[in-house]
Design an enzyme around this catalytic site. Structure first.
Site, PDB file in Angstrom:
ATOM      1  N   ASP A 134       0.809  -1.222   0.000  1.00  0.00           N
ATOM      2  CA  ASP A 134       0.000   0.000   0.000  1.00  0.00           C
ATOM      3  C   ASP A 134       0.842   1.272   0.000  1.00  0.00           C
ATOM      4  OD1 ASP A 134       0.769  -0.740   2.590  1.00  0.00           O
ATOM      5  OD2 ASP A 134      -0.925   0.259   3.537  1.00  0.00           O
ATOM      6  N   HIS A 180      -3.532   7.854   7.191  1.00  0.00           N
ATOM      7  CA  HIS A 180      -3.407   6.388   7.131  1.00  0.00           C
ATOM      8  C   HIS A 180      -4.506   5.713   7.956  1.00  0.00           C
ATOM      9  CE1 HIS A 180      -1.560   2.340   7.373  1.00  0.00           C
ATOM     10  NE2 HIS A 180      -0.910   2.698   6.262  1.00  0.00           N
TER      11      HIS A 180
END
Length: 319
Positions: A66, A273
């Protein structure tokens, strides 16, 4: 002041339709610096109308999907966009970043018409300063994650104080190159007399300090690296109710993120995040509330995809 921070993505694990993977881009006096490059990062650049050709450096925190799966796409994009890139692209990251990218370039037969300079970080061995010029420097700090992971510090150097015309005239300093040299911080000799920049300049203007921190477990030591920073963008993956899961997976809760920046007396804290489980605004606001409860005197905010922060004196203003 030409110092902007663009939030390209704010999510973790996988991209959502309204939240791309965590990525941040700094625009600084005509140059751009990209921090992490997950899937769909180039889509964010397009949406925000940011020139990828101005990207001087890409800094990767760690080799989890990611945070790196958009890297090859950016490299290809730079080669296919009118063949105008002349400067090399610098890519920084932990050991393995070169192998990852070069293997993909070879297997997919990617044609690139510019050079790539790799700087692989050997944690605790590579010098902390990764890049430096007259105006700024970029450093790395060790983070605690399941694989080698680093955070990045973007530190603007102090700027010369305001030029005092009256003092310059009283010292008979002529207009032109001599004044310019003093303004740039250099001493000069005039009529056999040494003149220092401090003789005609006011107090230096403090440079801004920015940190990008993700993914990491809580660490007391982390605060020592970001003391009195103007802005820290820091991961806030979980709510406090999942603090044990955060500890197990070596991530932060919003509360722990705020604890780190509170201890460091950070001026502004941007949360980023977010776990893919938090799809509703109320979930994100709960993260924000938990952080504010931990650091009530701090300026804390949720980052959002497409957000732009512009430097204004000693802080960043959300645009």
């Amino acid at each position: 002041m030409n110092f902007n921070i663009n939030i390209l993505g704010t999510g973790g694990t996988r991209p959502l339709h309204n939240r791309y993977l965590t990525s941040v881009l700094i625009e600084y006096h005509g140059e751009s610096f990209l921090f992490d490059c997950g899937e769909a990062t180039q889509m964010s650049l397009r949406k925000q109308k940011i020139s990828w050709q101005k990207i001087k450096m890409i800094c990767i925190t760690h080799l989890h999907a990611d945070h790196i799966t958009g890297l090859l796409g950016i490299v290809m994009l730079m080669a296919q966009s009118g063949n105008t890139r002349k400067e090399p692209l610098t890519i920084i990251g932990p050991i393995g970043i070169k192998k990852y990218l070069e293997t993909n370039i070879e297997l997919l037969r990617v044609h690139k018409n510019y050079d790539i300079i790799y700087k692989e970080i050997i944690i605790n061995k590579t010098e902390s300063i990764l890049y430096e010029d007259k105006k700024k420097r970029i450093e790395y700090i060790k983070l605690k994650h399941s694989i080698d992971c680093v955070g990045y510090l973007f530190i603007e150097k102090n700027k010369p104080g305001k030029f005092d015309t009256q003092k310059a005239e009283s010292l008979n300093i002529p207009k032109g190159p001599i004044r310019k040299k003093l303004q740039e911080g250099h001493e000069v000799i005039l009529n056999e007399k040494k003149i220092l920049p401090s003789d005609i300049l006011g107090e230096p203007q403090k440079g801004l300090k920015f940190a990008y921190i993700t993914d990491t477990a809580y660490s007391e030591e982390l605060s020592t690296h970001i003391k009195n920073f103007n802005l820290v963008i820091i991961e806030s993956t979980f709510k406090n109710e999942l603090k044990e899961e955060a500890k197990k997976k070596l991530h932060l809760t919003a509360k722990l993120a705020a604890k780190i920046t509170k201890k460091a007396k950070v001026h502004q804290t941007g949360l980023i995040h977010f776990s893919e489980r938090y799809t509703l605004n109320k979930d994100l606001f709960e993260l924000l509330d938990e952080a504010k409860q931990e650091y009530p005197n701090g300026e804390i905010f949720l980052t959002k995809d497409g957000m732009r922060l512009k430097a204004n004196k000693d802080k960043f203003i959300i645009k």
